[in-house]
Each structure stands twice: as C-alpha cells, then as structure tokens.
Design a protein around this motif. Structure first.
Motif, PDB file in Angstrom:
ATOM      1  N   GLY A   9     -62.824  15.998 -30.669  1.00 33.06           N
ATOM      2  CA  GLY A   9     -62.421  17.266 -31.267  1.00 33.06           C
ATOM      3  C   GLY A   9     -61.188  17.107 -32.127  1.00 33.06           C
ATOM      4  N   LEU A  10     -61.169  17.787 -33.245  1.00 30.74           N
ATOM      5  CA  LEU A  10     -60.001  17.756 -34.121  1.00 30.74           C
ATOM      6  C   LEU A  10     -58.959  18.715 -33.562  1.00 30.74           C
ATOM      7  CD1 LEU A  10     -58.652  16.791 -36.742  1.00 30.74           C
ATOM      8  CD2 LEU A  10     -59.734  18.748 -37.877  1.00 30.74           C
ATOM      9  N   LYS A  11     -57.785  18.168 -33.229  1.00 29.16           N
ATOM     10  CA  LYS A  11     -56.715  18.996 -32.662  1.00 29.16           C
ATOM     11  C   LYS A  11     -55.824  19.575 -33.747  1.00 29.16           C
ATOM     12  CE  LYS A  11     -54.836  17.749 -28.655  1.00 29.16           C
ATOM     13  NZ  LYS A  11     -54.138  16.902 -27.649  1.00 29.16           N
ATOM     14  N   GLY A  12     -55.721  18.877 -34.883  1.00 26.48           N
ATOM     15  CA  GLY A  12     -54.857  19.357 -35.955  1.00 26.48           C
ATOM     16  C   GLY A  12     -54.269  18.195 -36.729  1.00 26.48           C
ATOM     17  N   LEU A  13     -53.136  18.460 -37.385  1.00 20.02           N
ATOM     18  CA  LEU A  13     -52.450  17.455 -38.187  1.00 20.02           C
ATOM     19  C   LEU A  13     -51.077  17.179 -37.599  1.00 20.02           C
ATOM     20  CD1 LEU A  13     -53.292  18.819 -41.749  1.00 20.02           C
ATOM     21  CD2 LEU A  13     -54.449  16.988 -40.506  1.00 20.02           C
ATOM     22  N   GLY A  14     -50.610  15.954 -37.800  1.00 20.88           N
ATOM     23  CA  GLY A  14     -49.292  15.568 -37.324  1.00 20.88           C
ATOM     24  C   GLY A  14     -48.750  14.436 -38.171  1.00 20.88           C
ATOM     25  N   LEU A  15     -47.587  13.939 -37.810  1.00 22.71           N
ATOM     26  CA  LEU A  15     -46.945  12.845 -38.534  1.00 22.71           C
ATOM     27  C   LEU A  15     -46.736  11.663 -37.603  1.00 22.71           C
ATOM     28  CD1 LEU A  15     -44.142  14.783 -40.447  1.00 22.71           C
ATOM     29  CD2 LEU A  15     -46.299  13.939 -41.383  1.00 22.71           C
ATOM     30  N   VAL A  16     -46.966  10.459 -38.120  1.00 21.70           N
ATOM     31  CA  VAL A  16     -46.618   9.218 -37.433  1.00 21.70           C
ATOM     32  C   VAL A  16     -45.824   8.398 -38.437  1.00 21.70           C
ATOM     33  CG1 VAL A  16     -47.467   7.099 -36.375  1.00 21.70           C
ATOM     34  CG2 VAL A  16     -48.651   9.243 -35.942  1.00 21.70           C
ATOM     35  N   ASP A  17     -44.587   8.114 -38.111  1.00 21.07           N
ATOM     36  CA  ASP A  17     -43.675   7.408 -39.022  1.00 21.07           C
ATOM     37  C   ASP A  17     -43.653   8.064 -40.399  1.00 21.07           C
ATOM     38  OD1 ASP A  17     -42.953   5.542 -37.086  1.00 21.07           O
ATOM     39  OD2 ASP A  17     -44.550   4.162 -37.653  1.00 21.07           O
ATOM     40  N   GLY A  18     -43.691   9.394 -40.426  1.00 20.12           N
ATOM     41  CA  GLY A  18     -43.617  10.145 -41.678  1.00 20.12           C
ATOM     42  C   GLY A  18     -44.930  10.270 -42.429  1.00 20.12           C
ATOM     43  N   ALA A  19     -45.979   9.627 -41.945  1.00 19.41           N
ATOM     44  CA  ALA A  19     -47.281   9.675 -42.627  1.00 19.41           C
ATOM     45  C   ALA A  19     -48.143  10.771 -42.012  1.00 19.41           C
ATOM     46  CB  ALA A  19     -47.987   8.333 -42.518  1.00 19.41           C
ATOM     47  N   PRO A  20     -48.791  11.599 -42.848  1.00 14.52           N
ATOM     48  CA  PRO A  20     -49.668  12.648 -42.314  1.00 14.52           C
ATOM     49  C   PRO A  20     -50.902  12.049 -41.642  1.00 14.52           C
ATOM     50  CG  PRO A  20     -49.801  12.596 -44.709  1.00 14.52           C
ATOM     51  CD  PRO A  20     -48.744  11.606 -44.309  1.00 14.52           C
ATOM     52  N   CYS A  21     -51.233  12.580 -40.468  1.00 16.27           N
ATOM     53  CA  CYS A  21     -52.359  12.061 -39.684  1.00 16.27           C
ATOM     54  C   CYS A  21     -53.206  13.204 -39.135  1.00 16.27           C
ATOM     55  CB  CYS A  21     -51.854  11.244 -38.497  1.00 16.27           C
ATOM     56  SG  CYS A  21     -51.008   9.741 -38.942  1.00 16.27           S
ATOM     57  N   ALA A  22     -54.504  12.942 -39.010  1.00 10.77           N
ATOM     58  CA  ALA A  22     -55.391  13.826 -38.272  1.00 10.77           C
ATOM     59  C   ALA A  22     -55.300  13.422 -36.800  1.00 10.77           C
ATOM     60  CB  ALA A  22     -56.818  13.687 -38.778  1.00 10.77           C
ATOM     61  N   ILE A  23     -55.214  14.399 -35.916  1.00 13.10           N
ATOM     62  CA  ILE A  23     -55.144  14.121 -34.484  1.00 13.10           C
ATOM     63  C   ILE A  23     -56.506  14.458 -33.881  1.00 13.10           C
ATOM     64  CG2 ILE A  23     -53.949  14.573 -32.319  1.00 13.10           C
ATOM     65  CD1 ILE A  23     -51.607  15.677 -34.056  1.00 13.10           C
ATOM     66  N   VAL A  24     -57.176  13.432 -33.349  1.00 11.59           N
ATOM     67  CA  VAL A  24     -58.510  13.584 -32.793  1.00 11.59           C
ATOM     68  C   VAL A  24     -58.440  13.359 -31.282  1.00 11.59           C
ATOM     69  CG1 VAL A  24     -60.882  12.717 -32.834  1.00 11.59           C
ATOM     70  CG2 VAL A  24     -59.535  12.752 -34.945  1.00 11.59           C
ATOM     71  N   ALA A  25     -58.900  14.332 -30.516  1.00  7.90           N
ATOM     72  CA  ALA A  25     -58.939  14.210 -29.059  1.00  7.90           C
ATOM     73  C   ALA A  25     -60.291  13.639 -28.648  1.00  7.90           C
ATOM     74  CB  ALA A  25     -58.742  15.573 -28.414  1.00  7.90           C
ATOM     75  N   TYR A  26     -60.283  12.780 -27.626  1.00  9.57           N
ATOM     76  CA  TYR A  26     -61.538  12.269 -27.065  1.00  9.57           C
ATOM     77  C   TYR A  26     -61.493  12.407 -25.556  1.00  9.57           C
ATOM     78  CZ  TYR A  26     -58.938   8.021 -25.977  1.00  9.57           C
ATOM     79  OH  TYR A  26     -58.015   7.136 -25.484  1.00  9.57           O
ATOM     80  N   ASP A  27     -62.685  12.535 -24.960  1.00  9.75           N
ATOM     81  CA  ASP A  27     -62.783  12.701 -23.519  1.00  9.75           C
ATOM     82  C   ASP A  27     -64.103  12.091 -23.054  1.00  9.75           C
ATOM     83  OD1 ASP A  27     -63.376  13.891 -20.882  1.00  9.75           O
ATOM     84  OD2 ASP A  27     -61.642  15.176 -21.306  1.00  9.75           O
ATOM     85  N   SER A  28     -64.042  11.252 -22.024  1.00  7.54           N
ATOM     86  CA  SER A  28     -65.233  10.552 -21.551  1.00  7.54           C
ATOM     87  C   SER A  28     -66.130  11.413 -20.684  1.00  7.54           C
ATOM     88  CB  SER A  28     -64.838   9.323 -20.735  1.00  7.54           C
ATOM     89  OG  SER A  28     -64.300   9.723 -19.480  1.00  7.54           O
ATOM     90  N   GLY A  29     -65.611  12.530 -20.215  1.00  6.16           N
ATOM     91  CA  GLY A  29     -66.370  13.293 -19.239  1.00  6.16           C
ATOM     92  C   GLY A  29     -66.356  12.555 -17.903  1.00  6.16           C
ATOM     93  N   GLU A  30     -67.146  12.997 -16.970  1.00  3.52           N
ATOM     94  CA  GLU A  30     -67.213  12.369 -15.646  1.00  3.52           C
ATOM     95  C   GLU A  30     -68.146  11.163 -15.714  1.00  3.52           C
ATOM     96  OE1 GLU A  30     -65.862  13.546 -12.589  1.00  3.52           O
ATOM     97  OE2 GLU A  30     -64.711  15.082 -13.637  1.00  3.52           O
ATOM     98  N   SER A  31     -67.610   9.980 -15.535  1.00  2.96           N
ATOM     99  CA  SER A  31     -68.400   8.744 -15.557  1.00  2.96           C
ATOM    100  C   SER A  31     -68.469   8.181 -14.141  1.00  2.96           C
ATOM    101  CB  SER A  31     -67.763   7.717 -16.491  1.00  2.96           C
ATOM    102  OG  SER A  31     -67.685   8.227 -17.804  1.00  2.96           O
ATOM    103  N   SER A  32     -69.521   7.434 -13.852  1.00  2.00           N
ATOM    104  CA  SER A  32     -69.662   6.851 -12.515  1.00  2.00           C
ATOM    105  C   SER A  32     -70.111   5.398 -12.626  1.00  2.00           C
ATOM    106  CB  SER A  32     -70.665   7.650 -11.685  1.00  2.00           C
ATOM    107  OG  SER A  32     -71.935   7.617 -12.299  1.00  2.00           O
ATOM    108  N   PHE A  33     -69.891   4.651 -11.545  1.00  7.71           N
ATOM    109  CA  PHE A  33     -70.325   3.248 -11.529  1.00  7.71           C
ATOM    110  C   PHE A  33     -70.711   2.846 -10.112  1.00  7.71           C
ATOM    111  CE2 PHE A  33     -65.756   3.239 -10.923  1.00  7.71           C
ATOM    112  CZ  PHE A  33     -65.574   2.371  -9.863  1.00  7.71           C
ATOM    113  N   ALA A  34     -71.544   1.804 -10.034  1.00  3.09           N
ATOM    114  CA  ALA A  34     -71.942   1.217  -8.751  1.00  3.09           C
ATOM    115  C   ALA A  34     -72.097  -0.280  -8.971  1.00  3.09           C
ATOM    116  CB  ALA A  34     -73.253   1.815  -8.260  1.00  3.09           C
ATOM    117  N   MET A  35     -71.464  -1.080  -8.113  1.00  5.30           N
ATOM    118  CA  MET A  35     -71.555  -2.543  -8.191  1.00  5.30           C
ATOM    119  C   MET A  35     -71.979  -3.076  -6.833  1.00  5.30           C
ATOM    120  SD  MET A  35     -68.185  -3.630 -10.392  1.00  5.30           S
ATOM    121  CE  MET A  35     -67.023  -2.763  -9.347  1.00  5.30           C
ATOM    122  N   ALA A  36     -72.986  -3.923  -6.839  1.00  3.16           N
ATOM    123  CA  ALA A  36     -73.442  -4.576  -5.608  1.00  3.16           C
ATOM    124  C   ALA A  36     -73.181  -6.070  -5.760  1.00  3.16           C
ATOM    125  CB  ALA A  36     -74.925  -4.317  -5.389  1.00  3.16           C
ATOM    126  N   MET A  37     -72.458  -6.639  -4.794  1.00  5.89           N
ATOM    127  CA  MET A  37     -72.081  -8.056  -4.865  1.00  5.89           C
ATOM    128  C   MET A  37     -72.505  -8.770  -3.588  1.00  5.89           C
ATOM    129  SD  MET A  37     -68.306  -7.225  -6.324  1.00  5.89           S
ATOM    130  CE  MET A  37     -68.236  -5.638  -5.493  1.00  5.89           C
TER     131      MET A  37
END
Length: 111
Positions: free
Chosen positions: A8-36
């Motif tokens: 999702g696009l959160k908005g605009l911001g600055l990094v070291d004076g340079a204009p940047c788009a701020i993009v949020a990411y989210d993995s949601g609920e992830s799961s794993f299973a390992m058998a050894m």
C-alpha cells in the motif's frame, strides 16, 4: 505457506533530502512445518507462524530503494518423538539504508 501479502502507498517522504514514495508491505499470517530425522528412528518436528511487515522508501528520481525497514515475529513449537521439546518467540528488526553520494561526502569530511 505465505499469508495474504499486501502492498500500500502510505504517502511521500524524504530520505537524505530526496523525495521518496513510502510503500508499506505486510506478509499476513504465514505458517511453516519442518520434519527432521537427525538420527535413524528420531523425529524432530517444528511448526510455527511468522508475520513480517515494514516500509520501503523508493527514491522518485532514480526509482531505487533509498531505505527499507522490516519487523518480524516468529513463533515456533518443537517436539522430539512427539514430546514437547522447545517453544520460542523471535522478534527481529532489520533496517536498510542506501549509501548516497551525499552520505559519502559527509563520511569523507569526518575522516
């Protein structure tokens, strides 16, 4: 198994004076299973979940990532031969900051 990943696009911001788009990411609920099987007849199983999220700052001039942040939570239950062995909760944060020409100039002045 990954969860429902969102961006999702959160908005605009600055990094070291340079204009940047701020993009949020989210993995949601992830799961794993390992058998050894570390030795014949011995079984170790790990099951758990992970959730990570953060922000990516994309430089609008170069379209390169100027900065990124990640937070993650991992919960794991481990059993050996069916009996509880260990439980763990891990929280991690990672930050990435690109080295810009401006930052290199500042670093050279310090030396």
């Amino acid at each position: 198994r990954n969860g429902r990943i969102t961006l999702g696009l959160k908005g605009l911001g600055l990094v070291d004076g340079a204009p940047c788009a701020i993009v949020a990411y989210d993995s949601g609920e992830s799961s794993f299973a390992m058998a050894m099987e570390p030795a014949p007849g011995m079984s170790i199983d790990a099951v758990g979940s992970s959730h990570y999220f953060g922000d990516i700052y994309v430089d609008l001039d170069s379209m390169w990532v100027a900065k990124a942040a990640l937070s993650e939570f991992v919960v794991t239950d481990v059993t050996m031969d069916g009996a509880p062995l260990a439980n763990s909760v891990v929280e991690r944060t990672i930050g990435i900051h690109a080295v810009t020409e401006h930052a290199l100039e500042e670093l050279a002045r310090v030396e």
